[in-house]
Design a protein around this motif. Structure first.
Motif, PDB file in Angstrom:
ATOM      1  N   ARG A   1      82.912  61.720  38.127  1.00  0.00           N
ATOM      2  CA  ARG A   1      82.503  61.835  36.731  1.00  0.00           C
ATOM      3  C   ARG A   1      83.624  61.267  35.853  1.00  0.00           C
ATOM      4  NH1 ARG A   1      78.275  65.264  35.643  1.00  0.00           N
ATOM      5  NH2 ARG A   1      78.444  64.177  33.631  1.00  0.00           N
ATOM      6  N   LEU A   2      83.732  59.954  35.868  1.00  0.00           N
ATOM      7  CA  LEU A   2      84.794  59.280  35.131  1.00  0.00           C
ATOM      8  C   LEU A   2      84.322  58.699  33.810  1.00  0.00           C
ATOM      9  CD1 LEU A   2      86.491  57.361  38.102  1.00  0.00           C
ATOM     10  CD2 LEU A   2      87.245  59.473  37.007  1.00  0.00           C
ATOM     11  N   GLU A   3      83.052  58.903  33.487  1.00  0.00           N
ATOM     12  CA  GLU A   3      82.563  58.314  32.245  1.00  0.00           C
ATOM     13  C   GLU A   3      83.215  58.943  31.014  1.00  0.00           C
ATOM     14  OE1 GLU A   3      79.780  61.284  34.071  1.00  0.00           O
ATOM     15  OE2 GLU A   3      80.512  59.305  34.671  1.00  0.00           O
ATOM     16  N   ASP A   4      83.546  60.238  31.081  1.00  0.00           N
ATOM     17  CA  ASP A   4      84.223  60.865  29.936  1.00  0.00           C
ATOM     18  C   ASP A   4      85.618  60.272  29.737  1.00  0.00           C
ATOM     19  OD1 ASP A   4      82.009  62.446  29.531  1.00  0.00           O
ATOM     20  OD2 ASP A   4      82.789  64.142  30.679  1.00  0.00           O
ATOM     21  N   THR A   5      86.327  60.035  30.833  1.00  0.00           N
ATOM     22  CA  THR A   5      87.652  59.406  30.733  1.00  0.00           C
ATOM     23  C   THR A   5      87.535  57.985  30.199  1.00  0.00           C
ATOM     24  OG1 THR A   5      88.388  60.716  32.637  1.00  0.00           O
ATOM     25  CG2 THR A   5      89.707  58.777  32.051  1.00  0.00           C
ATOM     26  N   TRP A   6      86.554  57.276  30.681  1.00  0.00           N
ATOM     27  CA  TRP A   6      86.321  55.898  30.231  1.00  0.00           C
ATOM     28  C   TRP A   6      86.075  55.851  28.723  1.00  0.00           C
ATOM     29  CZ3 TRP A   6      81.289  52.764  31.449  1.00  0.00           C
ATOM     30  CH2 TRP A   6      81.506  51.405  31.158  1.00  0.00           C
ATOM     31  N   LYS A   7      85.237  56.767  28.239  1.00  0.00           N
ATOM     32  CA  LYS A   7      84.923  56.813  26.817  1.00  0.00           C
ATOM     33  C   LYS A   7      86.127  57.269  25.999  1.00  0.00           C
ATOM     34  CE  LYS A   7      81.080  58.220  25.251  1.00  0.00           C
ATOM     35  NZ  LYS A   7      79.920  59.058  24.864  1.00  0.00           N
TER      36      LYS A   7
ATOM     37  N   ASP B   1      86.592  54.372  23.585  1.00  0.00           N
ATOM     38  CA  ASP B   1      85.622  54.563  22.510  1.00  0.00           C
ATOM     39  C   ASP B   1      86.331  54.758  21.183  1.00  0.00           C
ATOM     40  OD1 ASP B   1      83.073  54.536  21.638  1.00  0.00           O
ATOM     41  OD2 ASP B   1      82.384  56.175  22.917  1.00  0.00           O
ATOM     42  N   GLU B   2      85.605  54.596  20.119  1.00  0.00           N
ATOM     43  CA  GLU B   2      86.160  54.778  18.786  1.00  0.00           C
ATOM     44  C   GLU B   2      86.491  56.246  18.549  1.00  0.00           C
ATOM     45  OE1 GLU B   2      83.351  53.233  16.078  1.00  0.00           O
ATOM     46  OE2 GLU B   2      83.498  51.165  16.791  1.00  0.00           O
ATOM     47  N   ASP B   3      87.532  56.487  17.764  1.00  0.00           N
ATOM     48  CA  ASP B   3      87.949  57.864  17.483  1.00  0.00           C
ATOM     49  C   ASP B   3      86.856  58.599  16.719  1.00  0.00           C
ATOM     50  OD1 ASP B   3      90.337  57.298  18.669  1.00  0.00           O
ATOM     51  OD2 ASP B   3      91.382  56.848  16.796  1.00  0.00           O
TER      52      ASP B   3
ATOM     53  N   PHE C   1      82.250  51.910  23.678  1.00  0.00           N
ATOM     54  CA  PHE C   1      82.138  50.645  22.948  1.00  0.00           C
ATOM     55  C   PHE C   1      82.599  49.507  23.850  1.00  0.00           C
ATOM     56  CE2 PHE C   1      84.052  47.376  20.227  1.00  0.00           C
ATOM     57  CZ  PHE C   1      82.963  47.068  19.427  1.00  0.00           C
ATOM     58  N   ALA C   2      81.797  48.441  23.903  1.00  0.00           N
ATOM     59  CA  ALA C   2      82.090  47.338  24.826  1.00  0.00           C
ATOM     60  C   ALA C   2      83.246  46.502  24.305  1.00  0.00           C
ATOM     61  CB  ALA C   2      80.849  46.467  25.011  1.00  0.00           C
ATOM     62  N   SER C   3      84.245  46.291  25.163  1.00  0.00           N
ATOM     63  CA  SER C   3      85.376  45.408  24.867  1.00  0.00           C
ATOM     64  C   SER C   3      85.836  44.801  26.188  1.00  0.00           C
ATOM     65  CB  SER C   3      86.522  46.163  24.197  1.00  0.00           C
ATOM     66  OG  SER C   3      87.085  47.109  25.083  1.00  0.00           O
ATOM     67  N   GLU C   4      86.607  43.738  26.068  1.00  0.00           N
ATOM     68  CA  GLU C   4      87.104  43.078  27.282  1.00  0.00           C
ATOM     69  C   GLU C   4      87.964  44.024  28.099  1.00  0.00           C
ATOM     70  OE1 GLU C   4      89.403  38.918  28.545  1.00  0.00           O
ATOM     71  OE2 GLU C   4      88.869  39.349  26.455  1.00  0.00           O
TER      72      GLU C   4
END
Length: 429
Positions: free
Chosen positions: A258-264, A268-270, A280-283
């Motif tokens: 469950r790494l999606e929370d860490t990824w975000k 992700d924006e504050d 949010f998609a970025s390189e």
């Protein structure tokens, strides 16, 4: 008196010329311990002069004899001098002033002719210079070793830098589209078998009651449920929804992480909160996902038992869902084998999508959107009457696959549909 003065002046002039030759030879520098000592050189200078040399010097024309008046003035000046030492010192100073002009007229051959031992001294000097160069060889060798070691370190650093070069190669869109088509084919085959079992149920809840809320499209018109020809497509939608929820919802889901929370949290924006597991998609965010999925894939290959356990859990959940719809405890063995193939291919495909730098996600078009064969930007695969040129989407049986950015995770604002959704199209009322 006049004869005595002339004789005295002639002897004095000859003595001065001889002294100049001696001073010139004395001007040759010593070579150190390798050459003769100063005292030995001084003795050798007089010994080496043979009778022929002295004869040549004696035969040289003497300067013009001074007149009687100049002789008297010289005698007077000599009488006025304080002592003989001052006269000698004056002659030495006069000789030192004349010496550079005399040296400028001497060549190496002249010096060697007058003083043969100087050639030996010069050879010793050359040899001593060579020996000094030889003495520096050990330090030069040590320096070469140091340079060689530094070169090896530099080569090792270059190898490390080259190994750190990004060697990522994206999968072509054609390969991904082929994977989508293969997975759709497996699900479609299973849906046909499953739809036959569903239609065969004569008692209990209707097909609508059994499938409602479990399809990709939430709101479906009643006319669609009443048409039995749509049961296969509706069953297909049910299977796809369960596969998306259990396999494709997060890039890390198939690894049991469950790494999606860490990824975000990282990208992700504050202050932004949403139920979407994608930030949010970025390189940078897509590179992080790519590297993380590659690492998890490597761990799964080293520990296949864990990967198999995750796939088994997904398969069991899918079996429970489908068996509960039919109202039975367990699916047939043939159906279970077909489902197992669907789950394995889905997990492999999810790993492939997660390893890409572009963002690839399944998307379900909304029901009711207009369909136009002349302007089909969403690449919808219409299911229905071939005569329908204009219509609307009644429901979605298989989702579309969208792609953001290019294969290297750049230009992520650009959207492309590389596999259009399978949709049921009906005429506009």
């Amino acid at each position: 008196m006049s004869n005595y003065t002339e004789e005295r002046m002639s002897s004095t002039t000859r003595a001065e010329i001889a002294q100049e030759l001696i001073d010139v030879v004395d001007a040759v520098p010593d070579v150190g311990e390798a050459g003769p000592s100063h005292e030995e050189k001084k003795g050798s200078k007089h010994d080496s002069r043979d009778s022929s040399t002295l004869k040549e010097e004696a035969e040289k024309p003497l300067p013009r004899e001074p007149t009687e008046e100049s002789s008297r003035s010289q005698v007077k000046e000599s009488a006025n001098t304080s002592n003989g030492s001052e006269e000698s010192r004056s002659r030495k100073e006069s000789n030192s002033n004349q010496q550079p002009c005399f040296e400028s007229r001497l060549r190496r051959e002249d010096i060697v002719a007058m003083c043969p031992w100087t050639e030996y001294e010069m050879s010793i000097t050359d040899l001593d210079h060579c020996f000094n160069q030889i003495r520096t060889l050990p330090s030069l060798i040590d320096r070469l070793k140091e340079l060689s070691e530094e070169n090896e370190k530099l080569r090792a650093l270059q190898d490390d830098m080259l190994s750190g070069i990004d060697r990522f190669h994206p999968a072509p869109d054609s390969a991904i589209v082929e994977k989508v088509a293969g997975l759709r084919g497996l699900i479609r085959i299973f849906s046909k078998m499953y739809a036959r079992q569903l239609k065969s149920i004569k008692e209990g809840p209707s097909v609508r009651d059994r499938l409602k809320g479990r399809t990709l499209t939430a709101l479906i018109d009643d006319s669609i449920w009443e048409d039995s020809r749509n049961v296969v497509l509706l069953a297909e939608s049910v299977i796809w929804k369960k596969i998306i929820d259990d396999v494709f919802w997060s890039p890390f889901q198939i690894f049991g992480e469950r790494l999606e929370d860490t990824w975000k949290a990282i990208f992700d924006e504050d202050g932004k909160e949403s139920a979407d597991p994608y930030p949010f998609a970025s390189e940078q965010s897509e590179k992080w996902r790519n590297a993380t999925v590659l690492h998890l894939t490597s761990k799964a290959n080293k520990n296949p038992e864990k990967a198999s356990a995750v796939a088994t859990t997904i398969l069991e959940q899918l079996e429970d869902r489908l068996s509960s719809i039919l109202g039975i405890n367990m699916l047939k063995a043939l159906d279970r084998e077909s489902l197992r193939k669907i789950v394995i291919d889905s997990c492999e495909f999810a790993a492939l999508l997660g390893q890409q730098r572009c963002r690839l996600r399944f998307y379900t078009p909304e029901a009711g959107i207009h369909f136009d064969t002349s302007d089909n930007r969403q690449k919808l695969e219409a299911i229905g009457s071939d005569e329908i040129q204009f219509g609307k989407v009644a429901f979605v049986s298989a989702p579309e696959l969208r792609k953001w950015g290019n294969g290297y995770g750049q230009n992520l604002e650009e959207l492309d549909v590389i596999a259009g959704a399978r949709v049921k199209v009906v005429e506009l009322s």
